[in-house]
Design an enzyme around this catalytic site. Sequence first.
Site, mmCIF file in Angstrom:
data_model
loop_
_atom_site.group_PDB
_atom_site.id
_atom_site.type_symbol
_atom_site.label_atom_id
_atom_site.label_comp_id
_atom_site.label_asym_id
_atom_site.label_seq_id
_atom_site.Cartn_x
_atom_site.Cartn_y
_atom_site.Cartn_z
ATOM 1 N N LYS A 12 1.009 -1.219 0.055
ATOM 2 C CA LYS A 12 0.033 -0.152 0.031
ATOM 3 C C LYS A 12 0.805 1.251 0.109
ATOM 4 O O LYS A 12 1.850 1.371 0.610
ATOM 5 C CB LYS A 12 -0.934 -0.077 1.305
ATOM 6 C CG LYS A 12 -1.895 1.199 1.599
ATOM 7 C CD LYS A 12 -1.215 2.318 2.336
ATOM 8 C CE LYS A 12 -0.675 1.977 3.481
ATOM 9 N NZ LYS A 12 0.050 3.108 4.316
ATOM 10 N N ASP A 138 -6.466 0.691 8.505
ATOM 11 C CA ASP A 138 -5.925 0.439 7.086
ATOM 12 C C ASP A 138 -6.498 -0.833 6.337
ATOM 13 O O ASP A 138 -6.491 -1.002 5.394
ATOM 14 C CB ASP A 138 -4.402 0.613 6.918
ATOM 15 C CG ASP A 138 -3.777 1.873 7.087
ATOM 16 O OD1 ASP A 138 -4.612 2.846 7.051
ATOM 17 O OD2 ASP A 138 -2.618 2.042 6.846
#
Length: 284
Positions: A12, A138
């Site tokens: 990410k 997240d």
Amino acid sequence: MAERLSETAYAKINLALHVRARREDGYHELETIFAFLDDGDVLIGEPADGLTLEIIGPFSEDLETDGNLVLQAASALRDNAGVHAGAKLVLDKRLPIASGIGGGSADAAAALRLLNRLWALDLTESELAAIGMPLGADIAACVYSRTCIGTGAGEQIDLAQDSSLTGFHCLLVNPGIAVATGPVFRGWDGIDLGGLGTGDILAVALAGRNDLQAPALEIAPQIAGVLHMLEACSPVLARMSGSGATCFALFDSADTAQDAELGIRKRYPEYWTLSGSLRDAADA
């Protein structure tokens, strides 16, 4: 049930990360653009009587299996679905730890996706994201693993609808430094510099910033050197990801990204690097 499955825990990056306010629950109000490379850690699973996890790979030494987010996600999924199935899981840890590129959140999300298939649960992405959300802000974005806007503490997800990032390639560079998220957030100066702008995702990212970069530099000043190297490669965008210390550069061709990676590896062989394409909606 399937005999053996694998799932990638995609790296990410935060193309922009605007911190808006501190919250009483210890989290911060954010506006961020999540994007994902087409590479990362790899999780392998097969049916078993209980839930077990083995961690291998170049970054396995500093990770414990007990309490690992992969097992937490697996237990949460099993409890939510009301099943008693087990799994033998093996995590090939290829991404550096505490590096601002997803790490444990991506691994947990990969576990949710893999076990959803292994146990034939047929849950949707949004259902998996909701199960993972209490384990980390997240994780919801990492379940989708494609470009999206995150708000709240990062867990409220709006998938990107435009194709402005299609075809871009990304280079990640980490100087071999683990940076804990908590101290970086605590170092934020508390000044709200405003939210994300409007327009297509690329334009919003280019006009954005990472409000955690300044406090991260106080902890790991080597980040400045990494950014300087990446900016010297003439990328479309170079910035620190998350709370650091990994930095990224976007390029409009794979050759340019790979040339930049080779140059950095030659100069700093001890640095960790990864290059790949950005995932988009077609990769779902």
